[in-house]
Design a protein around this motif. Structure first.
Motif, PDB file in Angstrom:
ATOM      1  N   THR A  37       0.830  -1.200   0.000  1.00 27.84           N
ATOM      2  CA  THR A  37       0.000   0.000   0.000  1.00 27.84           C
ATOM      3  C   THR A  37       0.865   1.251   0.000  1.00 27.84           C
ATOM      4  OG1 THR A  37      -1.704  -1.201   1.226  1.00 27.84           O
ATOM      5  CG2 THR A  37      -1.873   1.196   1.184  1.00 27.84           C
ATOM      6  N   SER A  93     -13.033  -8.858  -1.867  1.00 30.65           N
ATOM      7  CA  SER A  93     -12.256  -7.728  -1.342  1.00 30.65           C
ATOM      8  C   SER A  93     -11.660  -6.914  -2.480  1.00 30.65           C
ATOM      9  CB  SER A  93     -11.152  -8.223  -0.398  1.00 30.65           C
ATOM     10  OG  SER A  93     -10.091  -8.838  -1.099  1.00 30.65           O
ATOM     11  N   TYR A  94     -11.239  -7.607  -3.542  1.00 34.15           N
ATOM     12  CA  TYR A  94     -10.690  -6.890  -4.694  1.00 34.15           C
ATOM     13  C   TYR A  94     -11.784  -6.234  -5.527  1.00 34.15           C
ATOM     14  CZ  TYR A  94      -5.784  -7.944  -4.076  1.00 34.15           C
ATOM     15  OH  TYR A  94      -4.499  -7.967  -3.585  1.00 34.15           O
ATOM     16  N   ASP A 117     -12.068  -3.065  -3.611  1.00 30.92           N
ATOM     17  CA  ASP A 117     -10.879  -2.257  -3.874  1.00 30.92           C
ATOM     18  C   ASP A 117     -10.935  -1.639  -5.263  1.00 30.92           C
ATOM     19  OD1 ASP A 117      -7.795  -1.806  -3.068  1.00 30.92           O
ATOM     20  OD2 ASP A 117      -7.887  -2.397  -5.183  1.00 30.92           O
ATOM     21  N   SER A 118     -11.319  -2.435  -6.260  1.00 31.00           N
ATOM     22  CA  SER A 118     -11.378  -1.953  -7.632  1.00 31.00           C
ATOM     23  C   SER A 118     -12.459  -0.889  -7.814  1.00 31.00           C
ATOM     24  CB  SER A 118     -11.636  -3.129  -8.578  1.00 31.00           C
ATOM     25  OG  SER A 118     -11.722  -2.685  -9.913  1.00 31.00           O
ATOM     26  N   TYR A 129     -10.453   8.282  -2.753  1.00 30.57           N
ATOM     27  CA  TYR A 129      -9.463   7.226  -2.946  1.00 30.57           C
ATOM     28  C   TYR A 129      -8.262   7.434  -2.037  1.00 30.57           C
ATOM     29  CZ  TYR A 129      -6.431   3.849  -5.254  1.00 30.57           C
ATOM     30  OH  TYR A 129      -5.603   2.787  -5.509  1.00 30.57           O
ATOM     31  N   TYR A 167      -9.220   6.189   1.298  1.00 32.97           N
ATOM     32  CA  TYR A 167      -9.265   4.726   1.257  1.00 32.97           C
ATOM     33  C   TYR A 167      -7.866   4.137   1.404  1.00 32.97           C
ATOM     34  CZ  TYR A 167      -9.485   0.048  -0.738  1.00 32.97           C
ATOM     35  OH  TYR A 167      -9.344  -1.296  -0.948  1.00 32.97           O
ATOM     36  N   GLN A 168      -6.910   4.652   0.642  1.00 30.00           N
ATOM     37  CA  GLN A 168      -5.547   4.128   0.705  1.00 30.00           C
ATOM     38  C   GLN A 168      -4.910   4.388   2.062  1.00 30.00           C
ATOM     39  OE1 GLN A 168      -4.027   2.160  -1.126  1.00 30.00           O
ATOM     40  NE2 GLN A 168      -4.439   2.434  -3.293  1.00 30.00           N
ATOM     41  N   SER A 223      -6.497   2.041   4.542  1.00 26.31           N
ATOM     42  CA  SER A 223      -6.057   0.676   4.258  1.00 26.31           C
ATOM     43  C   SER A 223      -4.647   0.450   4.795  1.00 26.31           C
ATOM     44  CB  SER A 223      -6.084   0.423   2.744  1.00 26.31           C
ATOM     45  OG  SER A 223      -5.667  -0.889   2.440  1.00 26.31           O
ATOM     46  N   GLY A 283     -11.747   1.283   3.632  1.00 24.59           N
ATOM     47  CA  GLY A 283     -10.357   0.855   3.525  1.00 24.59           C
ATOM     48  C   GLY A 283      -9.866   0.149   4.778  1.00 24.59           C
ATOM     49  N   ILE A 287     -11.522  -3.474   4.121  1.00 24.87           N
ATOM     50  CA  ILE A 287     -11.076  -4.172   2.916  1.00 24.87           C
ATOM     51  C   ILE A 287      -9.578  -4.444   2.968  1.00 24.87           C
ATOM     52  CG2 ILE A 287     -10.779  -3.930   0.419  1.00 24.87           C
ATOM     53  CD1 ILE A 287     -13.431  -2.399   0.366  1.00 24.87           C
ATOM     54  N   GLY A 288      -8.826  -3.532   3.567  1.00 23.41           N
ATOM     55  CA  GLY A 288      -7.383  -3.692   3.625  1.00 23.41           C
ATOM     56  C   GLY A 288      -6.922  -4.952   4.328  1.00 23.41           C
TER      57      GLY A 288
END
Length: 310
Positions: free
Chosen positions: A60, A133-134, A137-138, A163, A166-167, A170, A221, A224-225
């Motif tokens: 990440t 989860s992806y 993420d997507s 975004y 989110y990052q 995560s 995030g 999901i992370g």
């Protein structure tokens, strides 16, 4: 392989050559993803405690660094090819630095002429969790900015913050993930992560204001992370003597999730609107709760009595 492909993209190659270049890059990404998970699980087994979330935290961090690189090159008004050159150089330097330093899996060291009987039922269960989860993420990576811009009419400076949040979240969850697993166990951590991720996506879909959506994408995030590293960790215990084969199969679900997340969201957005498109990953992520029982299997790590027993 990835660095070579990125370097080739800088060249003024004909359009037809870009397709095999992208194919080489994709092959490199797949090999790197699988290899990183294999290495993480090998070191985790040797350490006798959860480590894999920290590996994902590094991943990440690299994604955030890449975004900052693109932003910095744009701010300097430098040719965009500089971005590819820097990325290729950094990737090549890392590959050279780690060459010869990777730790072999002792369980897989002895070659065998017998075809491995892989535990496909477990691979599929954990793979579905990886896939959903992806998907989440997507969807956030591809559509959060579009959602803030088109649906909530956010000002330009706010549009990319969904975004970014989110990052950042995560990364925070992955930095804390190994300690959470050690303290609570995989099953409880997955339960909390799944509920948080699905609930946050629903809040984002219903958000009346941009700041609520940004906060919701960030909270998503946090959940999901953790879902992918928890799944790879659990899958590594299915057949320790065939860990690499299990990881390589499970890794395929990453890309299935990305394809579904990008493609299906666009179709739903065109037909029902962006809010409905954000609900879709929330429903899929929530379905991971049905797999929690599989994460309760004790981890057979003999090197330490303090290992995870989720």
């Amino acid at each position: 392989m990835q660095s070579i492909a990125v370097a080739l993209v800088m060249l003024d190659a004909p359009l037809a050559l870009l397709f095999p270049i992208f194919a080489v890059f994709g092959l490199g990404v797949g090999l790197a993803d699988a290899g990183n998970n294999m290495q993480a699980l090998t070191l985790q087994r040797q350490a006798g405690r959860s480590l894999i979330s920290s590996f994902y935290a590094v991943q990440t961090t690299a994604a955030i660094a890449g975004a900052l690189l693109v932003s910095g090159i744009a701010a300097l008004e430098a040719p965009f090819e500089v971005t590819f050159a820097v990325a290729a150089a950094v990737g090549l330097a890392i590959a050279v630095a780690v060459r010869g330093r990777l730790v072999p899996d002792p369980e897989a060291a002895a070659p065998s002429s017998e075809r491995a009987a892989l535990p496909w039922s477990g691979i599929i269960v954990f793979g579905i969790v990886v896939a959903v989860s992806y998907v989440g993420d997507s969807v956030i990576g591809t559509w959060s900015s579009v959602f803030l811009d088109k649906e909530l009419a956010a000002i330009a400076v706010v549009v990319p913050l969904g975004y970014a949040a989110y990052q950042a979240c995560s990364l925070a969850s992955r930095l804390a993930g190994d300690r959470l697993v050690t303290r609570l166990g995989r099953a409880r951590v997955l339960t909390g992560a799944t509920i948080l991720a699905a609930g946050s996506l629903l809040v984002a879909a219903a958000a009346p204001e941009p700041w609520i959506a940004v906060a919701a994408f960030g909270a998503a995030g946090l959940g999901i992370g953790l879902m992918a590293p928890l799944s790879f960790s659990a899958a590594g215990d299915l057949a320790p003597d065939h860990q690499d084969e299990v990881v390589s199969r499970l890794n395929l679900f990453n890309y299935a999730g990305v394809v579904v997340g990008s493609g299906a969201t666009g179709m739903i957005a065109d037909g029902l609107g962006l809010r409905a498109a954000i609900v879709m990953p929330a429903v899929l992520v929530a379905a991971a709760l049905f797999a929690v029982r599989a994460y309760r299997t004790p981890r057979p790590i003999p090197t330490s009595p303090g290992g995870d027993h989720a």
